[in-house]
Design a protein around this motif. Structure first.
Motif, PDB file in Angstrom:
ATOM      1  N   TYR A   1       5.708 -63.955  39.899  1.00 58.59           N
ATOM      2  CA  TYR A   1       4.474 -63.669  41.275  1.00 58.59           C
ATOM      3  C   TYR A   1       4.733 -64.358  41.811  1.00 58.59           C
ATOM      4  N   ILE A   2       4.743 -64.287  43.359  1.00 53.70           N
ATOM      5  CA  ILE A   2       5.335 -65.410  44.442  1.00 53.70           C
ATOM      6  C   ILE A   2       4.347 -64.679  45.645  1.00 53.70           C
ATOM      7  N   ARG A   3       3.640 -65.654  46.471  1.00 53.65           N
ATOM      8  CA  ARG A   3       2.652 -65.384  47.545  1.00 53.65           C
ATOM      9  C   ARG A   3       3.014 -66.028  48.724  1.00 53.65           C
ATOM     10  N   ILE A   4       3.293 -65.250  50.566  1.00 57.79           N
ATOM     11  CA  ILE A   4       3.733 -66.090  51.313  1.00 57.79           C
ATOM     12  C   ILE A   4       2.942 -66.049  52.623  1.00 57.79           C
ATOM     13  N   GLN A   5       2.612 -67.214  52.546  1.00 57.59           N
ATOM     14  CA  GLN A   5       1.563 -66.881  54.129  1.00 57.59           C
ATOM     15  C   GLN A   5       3.023 -67.124  55.567  1.00 57.59           C
TER      16      GLN A   5
ATOM     17  N   GLN B   1       4.175 -60.485  49.449  1.00 53.10           N
ATOM     18  CA  GLN B   1       3.365 -60.628  47.989  1.00 53.10           C
ATOM     19  C   GLN B   1       4.966 -60.163  47.128  1.00 53.10           C
ATOM     20  N   MET B   2       5.488 -60.590  46.078  1.00 52.81           N
ATOM     21  CA  MET B   2       5.822 -59.692  45.047  1.00 52.81           C
ATOM     22  C   MET B   2       5.508 -59.967  43.836  1.00 52.81           C
ATOM     23  N   LYS B   3       6.070 -58.714  42.510  1.00 54.29           N
ATOM     24  CA  LYS B   3       5.580 -59.313  41.352  1.00 54.29           C
ATOM     25  C   LYS B   3       7.125 -58.562  40.475  1.00 54.29           C
ATOM     26  N   LEU B   4       6.466 -59.622  39.362  1.00 53.37           N
ATOM     27  CA  LEU B   4       7.811 -58.985  38.810  1.00 53.37           C
ATOM     28  C   LEU B   4       7.505 -58.035  37.363  1.00 53.37           C
ATOM     29  N   LEU B   5       7.610 -56.750  37.544  1.00 55.83           N
ATOM     30  CA  LEU B   5       6.830 -55.665  36.509  1.00 55.83           C
ATOM     31  C   LEU B   5       8.232 -55.362  35.487  1.00 55.83           C
TER      32      LEU B   5
ATOM     33  N   CYS C   1       7.735 -55.149  42.813  1.00 56.21           N
ATOM     34  CA  CYS C   1       6.840 -54.586  43.856  1.00 56.21           C
ATOM     35  C   CYS C   1       6.749 -56.160  44.881  1.00 56.21           C
ATOM     36  N   ILE C   2       7.289 -55.473  46.001  1.00 56.01           N
ATOM     37  CA  ILE C   2       6.634 -55.995  47.612  1.00 56.01           C
ATOM     38  C   ILE C   2       5.637 -55.402  47.936  1.00 56.01           C
ATOM     39  N   VAL C   3       4.154 -56.083  48.356  1.00 52.76           N
ATOM     40  CA  VAL C   3       2.947 -55.882  48.946  1.00 52.76           C
ATOM     41  C   VAL C   3       3.845 -56.808  50.697  1.00 52.76           C
TER      42      VAL C   3
END
Length: 219
Positions: free
Chosen positions: A76-80, A88-92, A102-104
């Motif tokens: 998981y990664i989160r960037i302001q 946000q990025m999540k490896l699933l 997944c990118i939000v």
């Protein structure tokens, strides 16, 4: 016996290296510039270096503004990105043991609204409908019965004419939460009228290679 042990250790090293290579930070560093218009390759590498050195991970982006990586985990990664936007990025893991990303992306102006996209680990975009996520719709958040006779309530419902939602990936588990933000762009009086008819945030959980609805109960 020694040859077998040596072979086992070699395979174990390969396995460990493979696991490390599958971390979110590796894919983040290798993300194409076309998918990262605000950040340079150097920015992305600096984020990782700063956080792993226990430093504030803030960089000057392509447009001269400040971007900060606020969370970094193995998946998981989160960037302001800016004061008004986040990423946000999540490896699933899928059912066949491959990975998807997944990118939000969220922008707030001032009401927040998010886009959700899926990619292969080679950064090829995947279709999100049917196989990975069926996004929530207005009725999942706002339940205004046809029998409501209060004119002000019905008028407020008509003002909620655009679905805005804020999506959040979890750093702790495989949930994806959508929060209704349409009322944030409405006038305060109309938004208050709709409060009794609002549902809880819609929560999905990643299972068997896709996001499945978990909770749509009322407040």
């Amino acid at each position: 016996m020694m040859k077998k042990l040596t072979m086992f250790l070699c395979l174990a090293c390969v396995w460990v290296f493979s696991l490390q290579a599958q971390e979110a930070k590796t894919f983040f560093k290798n993300m194409p510039d076309s998918l990262s218009p605000l950040l340079t390759a150097v920015n992305r590498a600096d984020f990782i270096d700063f956080l792993e050195s226990k430093m504030k991970a803030e960089v000057t982006n392509r447009f001269g503004g400040k971007s900060e990586m606020t969370e970094l985990a193995s998946d998981y990664i989160r960037i302001q990105m800016t004061p008004q936007s986040s990423w946000q990025m999540k490896l699933l893991a899928t059912s066949d043991s491959t990975k998807v990303i997944c990118i939000v992306s969220t922008a707030c102006a001032p009401a927040c609204d998010s886009d959700v996209h899926f990619y292969t680990t080679d950064w090829e975009e995947l279709p999100s409908s049917s196989s990975f996520l069926t996004p929530p719709v207005m009725k999942d958040f706002l339940s205004l019965p046809d029998t409501v006779m209060d004119y002000e309530v019905r008028d407020a419902g008509e003002k909620a004419d655009m679905l805005l939602v804020k999506a959040d990936l979890s750093a702790k588990d495989n949930t994806l939460t959508f929060t209704f933000t349409t009322t944030d762009y409405m006038d305060k009086e109309a938004a208050e009228k709709l409060k009794p008819y609002l549902r809880r945030p819609v929560v999905y959980v990643w299972k068997e290679g896709g996001y499945k609805l978990r909770d749509t109960s009322y407040k």
